[in-house]
Write a protein that holds these residues in place. Structure first.
Motif, short mmCIF file in Angstrom:
data_model
loop_
_atom_site.label_atom_id
_atom_site.label_comp_id
_atom_site.label_asym_id
_atom_site.label_seq_id
_atom_site.Cartn_x
_atom_site.Cartn_y
_atom_site.Cartn_z
N ASP A 1 -47.95 -81.37 -2.06
CA ASP A 1 -48.76 -82.12 -1.79
C ASP A 1 -49.39 -81.16 -3.16
O ASP A 1 -50.61 -81.04 -3.37
CB ASP A 1 -50.22 -81.53 -0.52
N GLY A 2 -48.92 -81.52 -3.91
CA GLY A 2 -48.95 -81.32 -5.77
C GLY A 2 -49.21 -79.77 -5.74
O GLY A 2 -50.60 -79.44 -6.31
N GLY A 3 -49.08 -79.42 -4.53
CA GLY A 3 -49.96 -77.60 -4.49
C GLY A 3 -50.74 -76.79 -4.34
O GLY A 3 -51.18 -75.77 -4.25
N LEU A 4 -51.51 -78.21 -3.03
CA LEU A 4 -52.94 -78.11 -2.91
C LEU A 4 -52.31 -77.04 -1.65
O LEU A 4 -53.95 -76.59 -1.13
CB LEU A 4 -53.56 -78.56 -2.70
N VAL A 5 -50.85 -77.55 -0.54
CA VAL A 5 -50.93 -76.88 1.08
C VAL A 5 -50.15 -76.08 0.78
O VAL A 5 -48.84 -75.55 -0.31
CB VAL A 5 -50.95 -77.95 1.95
N VAL A 6 -50.65 -74.65 0.78
CA VAL A 6 -49.38 -73.54 1.25
C VAL A 6 -48.72 -73.85 1.71
O VAL A 6 -48.91 -73.65 3.29
CB VAL A 6 -49.91 -71.73 1.11
N VAL A 7 -47.26 -72.94 1.69
CA VAL A 7 -46.26 -72.91 2.94
C VAL A 7 -45.89 -72.09 2.75
O VAL A 7 -45.54 -70.86 2.28
CB VAL A 7 -44.62 -73.33 1.77
N PRO A 8 -46.39 -71.19 3.99
CA PRO A 8 -46.09 -69.96 4.99
C PRO A 8 -44.74 -69.21 4.84
O PRO A 8 -44.29 -70.44 4.83
CB PRO A 8 -47.59 -69.90 6.02
N SER A 9 -44.96 -67.89 4.48
CA SER A 9 -43.50 -67.61 4.77
C SER A 9 -42.76 -67.56 6.50
O SER A 9 -41.91 -66.80 6.47
CB SER A 9 -42.79 -66.58 3.52
#
Length: 460
Positions: A372-380
């Motif tokens: 989302d254009g850097g707005l939502v973090v993808v968790p590890s």
């Protein structure tokens, strides 16, 4: 079974969402009228009743009392509709004309945190508005809940949610206020009880009552204070979460699953942003993960909330999602979720805490740290803890050092095994990785044992 987020004193927030049966828009309009709370803490609630008006009939509009499963109701300029033109869940709903009313002739003593109902216009009739009113003195006087009327304009059932937050004795009356001879249908009238505020400004935000979503404790001491924006306690009635404004996703979500949580309600698939987040916070859109190679991965799953339309739809708010690798979501996690429900079907009840941490996962289109254009973090990493109890009462006191606790921690990658048992770990390991305390309401001596146990994956 909890209260929605509240924004400003005596404020009313109106959410109106268009609802079509597809993945990115809701299946019905969803209205939420929330009064405000600006202090810390949360509210504990369980469902008092869900009245579907199936157990009795009334074929005329003349004023009369009708006894349904929940109790006696007064139907004035109202009847029990059973025709093909009546919008309904099941075979019955209430049909109201003119300025008719649907009112309880009885009180509930558990108070009310929220009241929800399904509504629609009858047949080809035009629009009409209605209001919800409350009485705390046995029906002698009534006060409107909120200040906004709801307008029914579609033949498709929609869900209206009213936030009440009143303890003690209370009854309700629904009043049709406009539309003249146009008729409306009302169904699935649900009261969620109010059990009082807990946690206060300290952020405890936990109830030890049976079947409540935070019975195990508040893992991060989240508070319902908007200044605590990365550990914000948000009560969704059907689950409770700690929301992280900077990551635009939950830190963790906690909920209960018992036999009453599961029913025959279809999957809503109405992914949508949540307008009840604090003013000015980013509302993650339904399309935020599109083209990223990551699924909209539920924390509290749709399959754990199939008792009512409202319960299922609540799980499709985007602040219940994290970007999850498709293999992880659709196979590994789906298998674990189904296993949890199988325990309930076999006679157990479960308390669940799920969360995520870290940054960077690998989806079907490769690795990413955000969407989302850097707005939502993808968790590890994505984790879950399940506490399993046989059906019974006084749940917290029945947790012992031999209680089964399943802890799973998976990497957020697409090459993951579909066998969730390969990722069993200990509660202590998850606590170390996250900094949370996951079973704080359990007595310390018992908690220490459970934190260090590693489940076999088979229940043996």
């Amino acid at each position: 079974m909890k209260l929605r987020h509240l924004l400003a004193p005596i404020a009313i927030v109106l959410m109106l969402a268009s609802c079509q049966k597809n993945e990115t828009t809701p299946s019905a309009e969803k209205l939420n009228l929330n009064t405000a709370n600006t202090t810390g803490g949360s509210y504990a609630s369980t469902q008092t009743f869900d009245e579907g008006f199936e157990s009795a009939g009334k074929t005329a509009y003349a004023d009369a009392d009708v006894t349904f499963t929940s109790g006696s109701w007064d139907l004035n300029s109202a009847l029990v509709g059973t025709s093909a033109s009546d919008a309904k869940v099941g075979s019955h709903s209430i049909r109201i004309e003119n300025t008719g009313t649907l009112g309880m002739n009885f009180d509930v003593t558990t108070g009310a945190s929220t009241v929800t109902m399904e509504y629609a216009v009858y047949g080809s009739d035009g629009s009409s508005a209605f209001q919800l009113w409350e009485s705390t003195n046995g029906g002698s006087t009534y006060t409107q809940v909120g200040t906004t009327s709801i307008t029914a304009s579609s033949t498709t059932l929609a869900t209206a949610t009213f936030t009440v937050n009143v303890a003690g004795t209370i009854r309700f009356q629904l009043r049709k206020t406009t539309g003249g001879t146009n008729r409306i249908n009302i169904d699935e009238f649900t009261i969620n009880s109010y059990s009082g505020k807990s946690g206060g400004g300290t952020g405890g935000g936990s109830s030890t009552a049976d079947n409540t979503n935070l019975m195990l404790g508040n893992p991060s001491n989240a508070t319902a204070d908007i200044s605590n924006f990365d550990n914000y306690l948000y009560d969704h009635t059907y689950y409770v979460e700690s929301y992280n404004r900077d990551r635009n996703e939950p830190n963790w979500v906690s909920w209960y699953v018992g036999s009453t949580s599961l029913g025959s309600q279809d999957r809503a698939n109405d992914f949508r942003p949540d307008p009840n987040l604090p003013t000015g916070w980013y509302e993650v859109p339904a399309t935020a993960y599109s083209g990223s190679g990551f699924d909209r991965g539920h924390n509290c799953p749709s399959g754990d909330r199939t008792s009512t339309v409202a319960a299922n739809e609540e799980t499709f708010l985007m602040d219940n999602m994290v970007p999850q690798a498709p293999q992880n979501n659709e196979q590994t996690w789906a298998n674990l979720e189904e296993y949890g429900r199988s325990l309930v079907a076999a006679g157990d009840e479960i308390y669940v805490i799920m969360g995520s941490y870290g940054s960077g996962g690998t989806g079907s289109s490769g690795s990413a740290t955000t969407v989302d254009g850097g707005l939502v973090v993808v968790p590890s990493n994505i984790w879950k803890v399940i506490v399993v109890l046989p059906n019974g009462n006084n749940d917290l006191s029945r947790i012992t050092s031999t209680t089964r606790v399943i802890a799973v921690n998976t990497p957020n990658i697409n090459t993951i095994s579909s066998d969730w048992t390969q990722y069993i770990t200990t509660v202590k390991s998850i606590e170390t990785a996250t900094g949370y305390s996951l079973l704080t309401n359990v007595p310390a001596s018992i908690r220490t044992v459970l934190e260090n146990e590693k489940d076999s994956g088979t229940g043996n």
